[in-house]
Motif scaffolding. Structure first.
Motif, mmCIF file in Angstrom:
data_model
loop_
_atom_site.group_PDB
_atom_site.id
_atom_site.type_symbol
_atom_site.label_atom_id
_atom_site.label_comp_id
_atom_site.label_asym_id
_atom_site.label_seq_id
_atom_site.Cartn_x
_atom_site.Cartn_y
_atom_site.Cartn_z
ATOM 1 N N THR A 143 41.644 30.472 19.631
ATOM 2 C CA THR A 143 42.960 31.097 19.731
ATOM 3 C C THR A 143 43.818 30.297 20.708
ATOM 4 O OG1 THR A 143 42.228 32.587 21.506
ATOM 5 C CG2 THR A 143 41.995 33.367 19.227
ATOM 6 N N PRO A 144 45.141 30.529 20.727
ATOM 7 C CA PRO A 144 46.035 29.685 21.533
ATOM 8 C C PRO A 144 45.760 29.755 23.033
ATOM 9 C CG PRO A 144 47.275 30.936 19.908
ATOM 10 C CD PRO A 144 45.893 31.489 19.905
ATOM 11 N N ILE A 145 45.886 28.616 23.678
ATOM 12 C CA ILE A 145 45.842 28.556 25.139
ATOM 13 C C ILE A 145 47.252 28.729 25.702
ATOM 14 C CG2 ILE A 145 45.387 27.025 27.108
ATOM 15 C CD1 ILE A 145 43.005 25.933 25.565
ATOM 16 N N LEU A 146 48.252 28.211 24.983
ATOM 17 C CA LEU A 146 49.650 28.395 25.355
ATOM 18 C C LEU A 146 50.237 29.550 24.564
ATOM 19 C CD1 LEU A 146 51.167 24.783 25.491
ATOM 20 C CD2 LEU A 146 50.901 26.363 27.399
ATOM 21 N N ASP A 147 50.991 30.430 25.237
ATOM 22 C CA ASP A 147 51.616 31.545 24.530
ATOM 23 C C ASP A 147 52.882 31.955 25.279
ATOM 24 O OD1 ASP A 147 52.050 33.463 22.646
ATOM 25 O OD2 ASP A 147 50.172 34.536 22.964
ATOM 26 N N THR A 148 53.724 32.696 24.587
ATOM 27 C CA THR A 148 54.963 33.170 25.212
ATOM 28 C C THR A 148 54.753 34.466 25.975
ATOM 29 O OG1 THR A 148 55.529 34.260 23.126
ATOM 30 C CG2 THR A 148 56.440 32.063 23.497
ATOM 31 N N ILE A 149 53.593 35.098 25.781
ATOM 32 C CA ILE A 149 53.251 36.326 26.496
ATOM 33 C C ILE A 149 51.839 36.188 27.050
ATOM 34 C CG2 ILE A 149 52.794 38.795 26.259
ATOM 35 C CD1 ILE A 149 54.897 38.870 24.058
ATOM 36 N N ALA A 150 51.657 36.517 28.310
ATOM 37 C CA ALA A 150 50.327 36.502 28.926
ATOM 38 C C ALA A 150 49.779 37.923 28.877
ATOM 39 C CB ALA A 150 50.396 35.994 30.357
ATOM 40 N N GLY A 151 48.850 38.171 27.967
ATOM 41 C CA GLY A 151 48.334 39.524 27.805
ATOM 42 C C GLY A 151 46.835 39.564 27.728
ATOM 43 N N GLY A 152 46.302 40.794 27.699
ATOM 44 C CA GLY A 152 44.877 40.993 27.546
ATOM 45 C C GLY A 152 44.128 41.191 28.835
ATOM 46 N N ALA A 153 44.825 41.106 29.971
ATOM 47 C CA ALA A 153 44.171 41.291 31.269
ATOM 48 C C ALA A 153 45.230 41.570 32.326
ATOM 49 C CB ALA A 153 43.359 40.058 31.649
ATOM 50 N N SER A 154 44.781 42.075 33.446
ATOM 51 C CA SER A 154 45.671 42.272 34.596
ATOM 52 C C SER A 154 45.512 41.084 35.524
ATOM 53 C CB SER A 154 45.323 43.578 35.322
ATOM 54 O OG SER A 154 45.517 44.688 34.472
ATOM 55 N N ALA A 155 46.410 40.119 35.400
ATOM 56 C CA ALA A 155 46.293 38.886 36.171
ATOM 57 C C ALA A 155 47.633 38.163 36.178
ATOM 58 C CB ALA A 155 45.213 37.982 35.583
ATOM 59 N N LYS A 156 47.830 37.332 37.186
ATOM 60 C CA LYS A 156 49.055 36.538 37.288
ATOM 61 C C LYS A 156 48.842 35.219 36.557
ATOM 62 C CE LYS A 156 52.385 34.701 40.635
ATOM 63 N NZ LYS A 156 52.724 34.563 42.077
ATOM 64 N N PRO A 157 49.723 34.906 35.603
ATOM 65 C CA PRO A 157 49.518 33.696 34.799
ATOM 66 C C PRO A 157 50.121 32.446 35.436
ATOM 67 C CG PRO A 157 51.376 34.899 33.939
ATOM 68 C CD PRO A 157 50.839 35.715 35.095
ATOM 69 N N PHE A 158 49.679 31.293 34.939
ATOM 70 C CA PHE A 158 50.336 30.026 35.225
ATOM 71 C C PHE A 158 51.483 29.858 34.226
ATOM 72 C CE2 PHE A 158 46.203 29.182 37.132
ATOM 73 C CZ PHE A 158 46.537 28.466 38.272
ATOM 74 N N THR A 159 52.607 29.389 34.713
ATOM 75 C CA THR A 159 53.776 29.190 33.867
ATOM 76 C C THR A 159 54.017 27.708 33.647
ATOM 77 O OG1 THR A 159 54.767 31.181 34.806
ATOM 78 C CG2 THR A 159 56.225 29.715 33.588
ATOM 79 N N THR A 160 54.357 27.351 32.416
ATOM 80 C CA THR A 160 54.731 25.978 32.098
ATOM 81 C C THR A 160 55.982 26.014 31.223
ATOM 82 O OG1 THR A 160 53.935 23.850 31.255
ATOM 83 C CG2 THR A 160 53.260 25.833 30.063
ATOM 84 N N HIS A 161 56.462 24.852 30.797
ATOM 85 C CA HIS A 161 57.705 24.812 30.024
ATOM 86 C C HIS A 161 57.527 23.928 28.809
ATOM 87 C CE1 HIS A 161 62.042 25.293 29.452
ATOM 88 N NE2 HIS A 161 62.080 24.013 29.105
ATOM 89 N N HIS A 162 57.960 24.442 27.661
ATOM 90 C CA HIS A 162 57.911 23.672 26.423
ATOM 91 C C HIS A 162 59.282 23.023 26.211
ATOM 92 C CE1 HIS A 162 57.424 22.537 22.267
ATOM 93 N NE2 HIS A 162 56.163 22.962 22.273
#
Length: 499
Positions: free
Chosen positions: A194-213
């Motif tokens: 499944t995707p490693i990059l996504d527009t929504i960080a879901g499925g857990a309670s955690a702070k995501p890393f942000t990047t830019h496309h």
């Protein structure tokens, strides 16, 4: 002469040796391939059948002891080390003159005959020695102790060369992951990506890393879980799926936490959290048996028995047992908040009874869970993706598996009611607006998938790295990651100077 000058001179000498070889038309870096016939372990184990036979081995020279016109060296290959006896009258005078200039760390090809020395050591008598790679660095004799830990993690390639036990750790890891795959494959699961990059960080309670496309001109996130995509596949009719892969969480680092880590998540249609308990304890036992040959391990001096069945106890019952707090007597959120204050727990805006139960558990109970234990029926407030218990809607049919006081697995009967799921996502948004940057984001496409219809489903996530720590008796998560996250050297040096 200080140590730094001495090392500098040794490095220069090695470069001069390489230049001499290159100037004389013997550049080792031009050699592309070696036809290896045998490895060290095979030669030692099958000596009786191989004695006197000619073999070709290759590996790194780890030691050299000279005796005039004869020398003994140790060659280290993928399986271990083997002794090689090199004599001038066997390989030739000119070849021997070159051989004596070779340094510890150089990579050699040896063609020779298998024999046993007078001391009974299985060895190879060299008939030809060829330099394959000139090592331009000086290998340490042995790395050990806390003073070298930082360098060991940064230069894992050197760590693997000079510390054989480190290589064993990662061999265990490899066997363990293979056994996880075989366990699930044999039960009709299919492995997916499944995707490693996504527009929504879901499925857990955690702070995501942000990047830019750049092409799309949008910010994206590195995944914090694989859950929501895997559930979409269950909706699509892939009834048993799993994924082993990296997750990324922009959180603190410790002996149990690395910003990127490996998990397995699996989902099975028409199963529940109890089925996931059975899978958890059996998959861990299966992995231990295949990787170590036993389900009884010792971690940092503590004996742990991974043999199923594991103990099962609800979160509230565990709070009563270990913290002497009976949440059945606490009826309102306000009463729970007052209890939290009395216990010295942090009270945050928007906290409810379920949050307090979880805080009491994490503060007073977790530290007692040494032997494998399933903690069940978490409050709905801390379980936004789990199905409510039909007899008590304030709790969920969820569990966490603990070993050595660590959470190693999280699972539940998946919430498949799209209306309830939307309401919980909206509650998570309220928490985000209140400052909780680990609360779930709203995922409209996932809600749409639930509206299409998710069958009753059991889901499970297991932390591979913590499990590997247990199986290899490793005190830090960095010991089971080939390349753990490290501060840049220049930043590390600057901080040390400021201290």
């Amino acid at each position: 002469m200080n140590e730094e000058q001495s090392v500098s001179e040794l490095l220069q000498i090695r470069r001069e040796k390489l230049k001499y070889l290159q100037d004389s038309g013997q550049d080792p870096f031009k050699i592309e391939k070696v036809h290896i016939t045998h490895y060290s372990e095979q030669i030692q184990e099958d000596f009786e059948a191989l004695e006197g036979q000619k073999v070709t081995i290759a590996g790194r020279m780890m030691a050299k002891r000279g005796h005039g016109k004869a020398s003994f060296i140790n060659i280290q290959d993928k399986d271990g080390r083997i002794q090689v006896y090199v004599r001038e009258d066997k390989i030739g005078e000119k070849a021997y003159e070159l051989f004596v200039t070779y340094d510890r760390g150089d990579i050699l090809e040896i063609q020779g005959e298998i024999f046993k020395t007078n001391k009974g050591e299985v060895s190879v008598k060299a008939l030809e020695v060829k330099l394959l790679t000139k090592s331009l660095q000086v290998l340490p004799e042995k790395w050990h102790g806390l003073k070298d830990q930082d360098l060991r993690y940064r230069q894992r390639y050197v760590d693997l060369i000079v510390n054989p036990e480190v290589k064993k750790t990662f061999m265990v890891r490899s066997r363990a992951i293979k056994s996880i795959r075989s366990f699930l494959d044999d039960r009709g699961y299919i492995e997916v990506e499944t995707p490693i990059l996504d527009t929504i960080a879901g499925g857990a309670s955690a702070k995501p890393f942000t990047t830019h496309h750049n092409t799309l001109g949008i910010d994206m996130y590195l995944r914090i879980a694989t859950e929501l995509h895997l559930k979409r596949l269950i909706v699509g009719g892939l009834d048993r799926v799993y994924e082993i892969g990296r997750l990324f969480r922009n959180e603190g680092m410790s002996i149990k936490h690395n910003p990127e880590f490996t998990t397995i998540e699996l989902y099975e249609a028409y199963a529940d959290y109890k089925d996931m308990m059975d899978i958890t304890e059996n998959i861990v036992a299966h992995v231990a048996e295949n990787a170590l040959g036993t389900t009884k391990i010792t971690y940092q001096g503590t004996e742990i028995d991974l043999t199923p069945p594991w103990r099962r106890i609800s979160m509230t019952d565990s709070c009563k047992e270990y913290a002497d707090v009976d949440f059945s007597e606490i009826k309102t959120d306000e009463e729970a908040i007052e209890l939290a204050k009395k216990l010295g727990l942090e009270v945050r805006p928007g906290m409810k009874k379920g949050h307090v139960i979880n805080e009491v558990f994490e503060t007073f109970v977790e530290k007692h869970l040494m032997q494998p234990t399933f903690i069940t029926h978490h409050p709905v407030e801390v379980s936004p993706l789990a199905k409510r218990n039909p007899d008590n809607p304030e709790i969920t049919n969820r569990f966490e598996a603990f070993v050595n006081t660590w959470e190693i697995a999280n699972a539940f009967s998946e919430l498949n009611d799209p209306i309830d799921q939307r309401a919980r996502f909206m509650e998570q948004l309220v928490q985000r607006e209140a400052g909780d940057d680990e609360a779930h984001m709203l995922d409209e496409d996932f809600l749409n998938a639930l509206e299409v219809g998710l069958p009753p489903t059991g889901g499970l996530g297991i932390g591979i790295d913590r499990l590997m720590m247990l199986l290899t008796d490793s005190p830090s998560i960095r010991d089971v990651l080939l390349f753990p996250t490290m501060k840049p050297l220049d930043q590390n040096k600057q901080e040390q100077e400021e201290e």
